[in-house]
Design an enzyme around this catalytic site. Structure first.
Site, PDB file in Angstrom:
ATOM      1  CG  ASN A 210      34.331 -13.866   3.578  1.00  0.00           C
ATOM      2  OD1 ASN A 210      33.938 -13.798   2.427  1.00  0.00           O
ATOM      3  ND2 ASN A 210      35.545 -13.471   3.947  1.00  0.00           N
ATOM      4  CG  ASP A 279      39.057  -8.229   9.656  1.00  0.00           C
ATOM      5  OD1 ASP A 279      39.756  -7.544   8.893  1.00  0.00           O
ATOM      6  OD2 ASP A 279      37.823  -8.066   9.780  1.00  0.00           O
ATOM      7  CG  ASP A 306      43.514  -2.867   6.778  1.00  0.00           C
ATOM      8  OD1 ASP A 306      43.426  -2.755   5.531  1.00  0.00           O
ATOM      9  OD2 ASP A 306      42.642  -2.458   7.563  1.00  0.00           O
ATOM     10  CG  PHE A 323      33.644  -2.362  -1.678  1.00  0.00           C
ATOM     11  CD1 PHE A 323      34.476  -1.796  -2.631  1.00  0.00           C
ATOM     12  CD2 PHE A 323      32.350  -2.698  -2.042  1.00  0.00           C
ATOM     13  CE1 PHE A 323      34.026  -1.580  -3.930  1.00  0.00           C
ATOM     14  CE2 PHE A 323      31.889  -2.488  -3.335  1.00  0.00           C
ATOM     15  CZ  PHE A 323      32.728  -1.924  -4.284  1.00  0.00           C
ATOM     16  CE  LYS A 341      39.708  -0.831   6.787  1.00  0.00           C
ATOM     17  NZ  LYS A 341      40.252  -2.168   6.565  1.00  0.00           N
TER      18      LYS A 341
HETATM   19  O1  PMT Z   1      31.834 -10.935  -3.382  1.00  0.00           O
HETATM   20  P1  PMT Z   1      30.331 -10.677  -3.389  1.00  0.00           P
HETATM   21  O2  PMT Z   1      29.549 -11.913  -3.039  1.00  0.00           O
HETATM   22  O3  PMT Z   1      29.888 -10.023  -4.671  1.00  0.00           O
HETATM   23  O4  PMT Z   1      30.017  -9.653  -2.223  1.00  0.00           O
HETATM   24  C1  PMT Z   1      30.491  -8.337  -2.299  1.00  0.00           C
HETATM   25  C2  PMT Z   1      30.988  -7.830  -0.933  1.00  0.00           C
HETATM   26  C3  PMT Z   1      29.834  -7.748   0.041  1.00  0.00           C
HETATM   27  C4  PMT Z   1      32.082  -8.768  -0.397  1.00  0.00           C
HETATM   28  C5  PMT Z   1      31.613  -6.413  -1.226  1.00  0.00           C
HETATM   29  O5  PMT Z   1      30.619  -5.560  -1.726  1.00  0.00           O
HETATM   30  C6  PMT Z   1      32.201  -5.814   0.066  1.00  0.00           C
HETATM   31  O6  PMT Z   1      31.531  -5.188   0.866  1.00  0.00           O
HETATM   32  N1  PMT Z   1      33.551  -6.009   0.246  1.00  0.00           N
HETATM   33  C7  PMT Z   1      34.262  -5.601   1.459  1.00  0.00           C
HETATM   34  C8  PMT Z   1      34.017  -6.608   2.511  1.00  0.00           C
HETATM   35  C9  PMT Z   1      34.814  -6.364   3.760  1.00  0.00           C
HETATM   36  O7  PMT Z   1      35.627  -7.145   4.101  1.00  0.00           O
HETATM   37  O8  PMT Z   1      34.611  -5.216   4.327  1.00  0.00           O
HETATM   38  P2  PMT Z   1      35.403  -4.767   5.689  1.00  0.00           P
HETATM   39  O9  PMT Z   1      34.511  -3.683   6.190  1.00  0.00           O
HETATM   40  O10 PMT Z   1      35.671  -5.897   6.560  1.00  0.00           O
HETATM   41  O11 PMT Z   1      36.763  -4.190   5.147  1.00  0.00           O
HETATM   42  C10 PMT Z   1      36.925  -2.835   4.777  1.00  0.00           C
HETATM   43  C11 PMT Z   1      37.881  -2.721   3.607  1.00  0.00           C
HETATM   44  O12 PMT Z   1      39.190  -3.125   3.997  1.00  0.00           O
HETATM   45  C12 PMT Z   1      37.533  -3.560   2.415  1.00  0.00           C
HETATM   46  O13 PMT Z   1      37.807  -2.783   1.264  1.00  0.00           O
HETATM   47  C13 PMT Z   1      38.472  -4.755   2.494  1.00  0.00           C
HETATM   48  O14 PMT Z   1      38.796  -5.263   1.206  1.00  0.00           O
HETATM   49  C14 PMT Z   1      39.689  -4.127   3.148  1.00  0.00           C
HETATM   50  N2  PMT Z   1      40.469  -5.050   3.973  1.00  0.00           N
HETATM   51  C15 PMT Z   1      39.916  -5.582   5.092  1.00  0.00           C
HETATM   52  C16 PMT Z   1      40.673  -6.401   5.897  1.00  0.00           C
HETATM   53  C17 PMT Z   1      42.001  -6.682   5.525  1.00  0.00           C
HETATM   54  N3  PMT Z   1      42.772  -7.473   6.260  1.00  0.00           N
HETATM   55  N4  PMT Z   1      42.530  -6.148   4.412  1.00  0.00           N
HETATM   56  C18 PMT Z   1      41.772  -5.329   3.626  1.00  0.00           C
HETATM   57  O15 PMT Z   1      42.242  -4.865   2.582  1.00  0.00           O
END
Ligand code: PMT
Length: 400
Positions: A210, A279, A306, A323, A341
């Site tokens: 991504n 994911d 996750d 985030f 979560k």
């Molecule tokens: O890296 P940059 O270019 O500075 O951009 C920053 C960002 C946009 C990546 C950052 O600000 C951000 O939003 N990060 C989270 C991105 C994301 O994957 O969000 P999500 O809504 O898909 O996931 C929710 C949370 O679960 C996140 O904290 C993620 O780290 C965590 N996660 C998700 C999937 C997974 N398999 N394991 C996780 O830990």
């Protein structure tokens, strides 16, 4: 640690004989790793030429509020947003009075008013002007608003008098500027942070990934370090330098990140997941390069663990901050993730439009927790990260 490394500092030089020390301040701030830009008040140019400060800073020096050429390059609002901190050295009695009143009738005062960055004043003036209740009252009001003050020193003055009012030496100003970034709020705490994208191999030359650059996560890691924490950063592939003083573990895939986080968790107080973790991953990565044969191909994907939810499910679990990257309905989706979560806080950002979120220098966040929220307005990720870390530290302290 050197907290000035890679910081963007705006040096405001106001009118006073101590302006002759400004080039030394610029040089030493740059030696400490900071990028420095200079704004001068019209009075300052009576004591030292902009050319001198341009030569030592390596950038054009800004003076006027109404300079169309300069505003086209970096307008005063951009300048105010650009900097991580402002240092006013020397800070004259007049400038201190104008700051207290919130005046914005020249570029220097307008930038000070337009910024959310921390401000450090190095006063320099005649000892009577320093001792005057008006000056002391102005400084007390500014301190009350969070403005930091270094000096003045005492000794013989350019006007021939002896007493307090001399600007402190450049080295002392540099130390005080560094202290702006050291809150100590997380002293003694262990923080683990994930950052960047993950790469999920399709074959040895192709992967699913991504647009995450890692900038947000690296900024959070640097801010946590500056707040006194011992920090482990588990980073997916990025082109970024590891932040100074941060133990950085580089990984490729979500499974690698999962394992590295698990290995780093012993004694962890706070876990912050900024990484954009894939994911799903291909069910099977081909051993050799997949050859083009003109046929339609289907990629079978299986879910990745996750990482964040699994850390939050530990007993005992660290304080967990996620985030949420959303393209719409940011608050509703982020609140749902907070609950699903089982985490303590979530910082939501809009992605997919404008120049915030993925792979940009700026961001804006809506930070949510069970019984509260705070909006962090658009700012460079470095500054936003410091505000976020302060907020995390406060919520962590409240939760214990
Ligand atoms: O890296 P940059 O270019 O500075 O951009 C920053 C960002 C946009 C990546 C950052 O600000 C951000 O939003 N990060 C989270 C991105 C994301 O994957 O969000 P999500 O809504 O898909 O996931 C929710 C949370 O679960 C996140 O904290 C993620 O780290 C965590 N996660 C998700 C999937 C997974 N398999 N394991 C996780 O830990």
């Amino acid at each position: 640690m050197n907290t000035l490394s890679a910081k963007r500092l705006l040096l405001v030089v106001t009118g006073g004989i101590a302006a002759y020390k400004a080039p030394d301040v610029v040089r030493r701030l740059r030696d400490a790793g900071a990028e420095v830009r200079v704004v001068m008040t019209p009075a300052a140019t009576a004591f030292i030429t902009p050319l001198t400060l341009q030569a030592v800073s390596g950038h054009d020096v800004r003076e006027g509020l109404f300079d169309p050429a300069a505003e086209a390059a970096m307008g005063h609002i951009e300048l105010a947003r650009w900097c991580d901190a402002l240092v006013v050295a020397p800070a004259s009695a007049d400038f201190i009075a104008r700051l207290r009143l919130g005046q914005a009738d020249d570029l220097a005062s307008a930038v000070c008013l337009a910024t959310g960055a921390p401000l450090l004043l190095a006063p320099a003036m005649n000892r009577q002007m320093w001792a005057h209740p008006a000056t002391q009252d102005n400084l007390a009001a500014l301190r009350e608003r969070g403005v930091a003050v270094v000096g003045p020193g005492s000794g013989s003055q350019a006007c021939g008098e002896v007493g307090p009012g001399r600007m402190v030496e450049a080295e002392t100003i540099v130390t005080a500027a560094g202290a702006l970034f050291e809150s100590g709020r997380l002293a003694g705490r262990r923080v683990v942070i994930t950052a960047g994208p993950t790469r999920e191999a399709i074959d040895p030359v192709r992967f699913i990934s991504n647009h995450s650059s890692g900038k947000m996560g690296y900024a959070v890691a640097a801010a946590a370090r500056e707040a006194g924490a011992s920090v482990t950063l588990v980073s997916g592939p990025t082109g970024l330098e590891p932040p100074a003083g941060v133990h950085t573990v580089r990984v490729e895939s979500a499974l690698d990140m999962f394992a590295a986080v698990r290995a780093a968790l012993a004694g962890c107080d706070i876990f912050i997941a900024t990484a954009a973790v894939a994911d799903y991953r291909p069910a099977q990565a081909a051993a050799g390069k997949i050859k083009r044969d003109g046929e339609t191909r289907t990629l079978e994907l299986v879910p990745n663990p996750d990482i964040l939810a699994s850390v939050a499910a530990l007993t005992p679990a660290p304080f967990t901050v996620g985030f949420a990257a959303e393209t719409h309905d940011v608050e509703a989706y982020a609140r749902a993730k907070l609950e699903r979560k089982g985490i303590d806080m979530i910082a939501a950002n809009l992605v997919g439009e404008g120049d915030v979120g993925f792979n940009s220098d700026d961001n804006e966040l809506l930070v949510l927790w069970r019984d509260g929220e705070q909006r962090l307005e658009r700012a460079p990720k470095t500054r936003l990260a410091r505000t976020l870390v302060e907020l995390v530290a406060a919520r962590y302290a409240a939760a214990r």
